[in-house]
Design an enzyme around this catalytic site. Structure first.
Site, PDB file in Angstrom:
ATOM      1  N   ASP A  31     -14.738  14.963  -7.649  1.00 13.94           N
ATOM      2  CA  ASP A  31     -15.640  15.331  -8.271  1.00 13.94           C
ATOM      3  C   ASP A  31     -16.060  14.563  -9.584  1.00 13.94           C
ATOM      4  O   ASP A  31     -15.254  13.939 -10.078  1.00 13.94           O
ATOM      5  CB  ASP A  31     -15.715  16.940  -8.521  1.00 13.94           C
ATOM      6  CG  ASP A  31     -17.099  17.469  -8.688  1.00 13.94           C
ATOM      7  OD1 ASP A  31     -18.027  16.840  -8.222  1.00 13.94           O
ATOM      8  OD2 ASP A  31     -17.271  18.603  -9.238  1.00 13.94           O
ATOM      9  N   ASN A  79     -23.205  19.839   0.510  1.00 13.83           N
ATOM     10  CA  ASN A  79     -24.016  18.662  -0.320  1.00 13.83           C
ATOM     11  C   ASN A  79     -25.305  18.171   0.560  1.00 13.83           C
ATOM     12  O   ASN A  79     -26.062  17.418  -0.090  1.00 13.83           O
ATOM     13  CB  ASN A  79     -22.833  17.329  -0.398  1.00 13.83           C
ATOM     14  CG  ASN A  79     -21.643  17.560  -1.073  1.00 13.83           C
ATOM     15  OD1 ASN A  79     -20.647  17.228  -1.003  1.00 13.83           O
ATOM     16  ND2 ASN A  79     -22.244  18.411  -2.095  1.00 13.83           N
TER      17      ASN A  79
HETATM   18  C1  IPE Z   1     -17.300  19.406  -3.861  1.00 13.04           C
HETATM   19  O1  IPE Z   1     -18.014  18.854  -5.236  1.00 13.04           O
HETATM   20  C2  IPE Z   1     -17.518  18.381  -2.657  1.00 13.04           C
HETATM   21  C3  IPE Z   1     -16.805  17.093  -2.882  1.00 13.04           C
HETATM   22  C4  IPE Z   1     -16.245  16.691  -3.842  1.00 13.04           C
HETATM   23  C5  IPE Z   1     -17.197  16.203  -1.680  1.00 13.04           C
HETATM   24  P1  IPE Z   1     -19.528  19.139  -5.373  1.00 13.04           P
HETATM   25  O2  IPE Z   1     -20.013  18.758  -6.664  1.00 13.04           O
HETATM   26  O3  IPE Z   1     -20.168  19.558  -4.277  1.00 13.04           O
HETATM   27  O4  IPE Z   1     -19.096  20.815  -5.780  1.00 13.04           O
HETATM   28  P2  IPE Z   1     -19.957  22.205  -6.865  1.00 13.04           P
HETATM   29  O5  IPE Z   1     -21.367  22.021  -6.045  1.00 13.04           O
HETATM   30  O6  IPE Z   1     -19.899  21.612  -8.052  1.00 13.04           O
HETATM   31  O7  IPE Z   1     -19.015  23.332  -6.394  1.00 13.04           O
HETATM   32  C1  IPE Z   2     -18.615  13.964  -6.056  1.00 17.94           C
HETATM   33  O1  IPE Z   2     -19.201  13.679  -7.172  1.00 17.94           O
HETATM   34  C2  IPE Z   2     -18.939  13.235  -4.805  1.00 17.94           C
HETATM   35  C3  IPE Z   2     -19.711  14.259  -3.741  1.00 17.94           C
HETATM   36  C4  IPE Z   2     -20.142  15.493  -4.051  1.00 17.94           C
HETATM   37  C5  IPE Z   2     -20.374  13.602  -2.889  1.00 17.94           C
HETATM   38  P1  IPE Z   2     -20.536  14.465  -7.495  1.00 17.94           P
HETATM   39  O2  IPE Z   2     -21.744  13.635  -6.854  1.00 17.94           O
HETATM   40  O3  IPE Z   2     -20.640  15.917  -7.050  1.00 17.94           O
HETATM   41  O4  IPE Z   2     -20.861  14.293  -9.210  1.00 17.94           O
HETATM   42  P2  IPE Z   2     -21.179  15.241 -10.181  1.00 17.94           P
HETATM   43  O5  IPE Z   2     -20.304  16.527  -9.912  1.00 17.94           O
HETATM   44  O6  IPE Z   2     -22.553  15.476  -9.881  1.00 17.94           O
HETATM   45  O7  IPE Z   2     -20.904  14.545 -11.490  1.00 17.94           O
HETATM   46 MG    MG Z   3     -20.077  17.780  -8.080  1.00 19.48          MG
END
Ligand code: IPE
Ligand code: IPE
Ligand code: MG
Length: 253
Positions: A31, A79
């Site tokens: 993340d 997502n």
């Molecule tokens: C979790 O991250 C999913 C992945 C890393 C693929 P998210 O960014 O989707 O999680 P939340 O929304 O902060 O819980």
């Molecule tokens: C994790 O990084 C990757 C995916 C969930 C695909 P994020 O895209 O969630 O990055 P933040 O949490 O918004 O910084």
């Molecule tokens: Mg995230």
């Protein structure tokens, strides 16, 4: 091409690690790509691009450590709420990664797997993933498992439906459904449960990742965002893991 050199026992000791105390299965919630990009004044997608470098580094290190399985959360079923442009970018990045990584996966003797629902994934991703699954099938090293369009509740729902179908057709007696039987109906059938769950970017939640399988996983969260996660961070997690007292509900000593 040379096979990846494994860490020797002495090499591990100099890192403060011992082979016997390594996890069999590490799962990672990668993340913070967007936040990292924002901190650099870059568009969110640049965070995803940079995150691929961290993936390459951590896959290689885990393979060198002799870890049995590494599962990476790449895209959750939630997502899809994101803008279409970001999703399209993630899909093409994944396809490109799977194509470019194939020779390294073979060099490192890895087997390759993907968990999650197939629907919604591009034809290109599905085709390239299948090619890599097929060509790595006979390999003997670490299993690299990508969780793509993965949601733990959807996985449990799919398992419940499959079990219900078997019961309704008379092939399964409800009283004989065991925990192992449920595990055998999950996407992760045949895989060990994670011992260590790493999450980057500081959130103290599991975001619908492997809910059944992480019952007794040790959780380790770092403030670092995924694009800046490197070998020293992995080793720090492994040293902390080695110091944990895993009781599984029993008493120690
Ligand atoms: C979790 O991250 C999913 C992945 C890393 C693929 P998210 O960014 O989707 O999680 P939340 O929304 O902060 O819980
Ligand atoms: C994790 O990084 C990757 C995916 C969930 C695909 P994020 O895209 O969630 O990055 P933040 O949490 O918004 O910084
Ligand atoms: Mg995230």
């Amino acid at each position: 091409m040379t096979a990846t050199l494994r860490y020797s026992d002495d090499g591990l000791v100099t890192q403060g690690l011992s082979r016997a105390q390594l996890p069999r299965h590490i799962a990672v919630i990668m993340d913070g790509n967007g936040r990292w990009a924002q901190s650099q004044g870059l568009p969110r997608v640049e965070g995803h691009r940079r995150g691929v470098k961290s993936v390459r580094n951590i896959v290689e290190e885990c393979a060198r450590l002799g870890i049995e399985q590494l599962t990476l959360y790449c895209l959750s079923s939630e997502n899809w709420k994101r803008p279409r442009k970001e999703l399209d970018f993630l899909m093409s990045l994944l396809e490109q990664y799977v194509i470019e990584e194939r020779s390294d996966i073979m060099r490192q003797d890895l087997t390759f797997a993907m968990i999650g629902r197939r629907d919604g994934l591009s034809q290109g991703v599905l085709r390239e993933v299948q090619k890599t699954v097929d060509c790595s099938r006979q390999n003997q090293g670490m299993r690299l498992c990508l969780a793509v369009n993965y949601g733990s509740r959807a996985e449990i729902l799919d398992a419940v439906r499959a079990l219900a179908r078997e019961a309704a057709s008379g092939r399964l007696v409800p009283e004989e459904i065991s925990e192992d039987e449920i595990s055998r109906h999950l996407y992760t059938a045949g895989m060990p449960d994670p011992d260590l769950l790493i999450r980057t970017a500081g959130e103290m939640r599991v975001s619908n990742f492997l809910l059944w399988q992480i019952s007794y996983a040790e959780l380790w969260v770092t403030e670092k965002c995924w694009p800046e996660f490197r070998t020293p961070d992995l080793f720090e997690a492994l040293r902390d893991f080695a110091a944990r007292d895993r009781r599984f509900g029993g008493l120690n000593g």
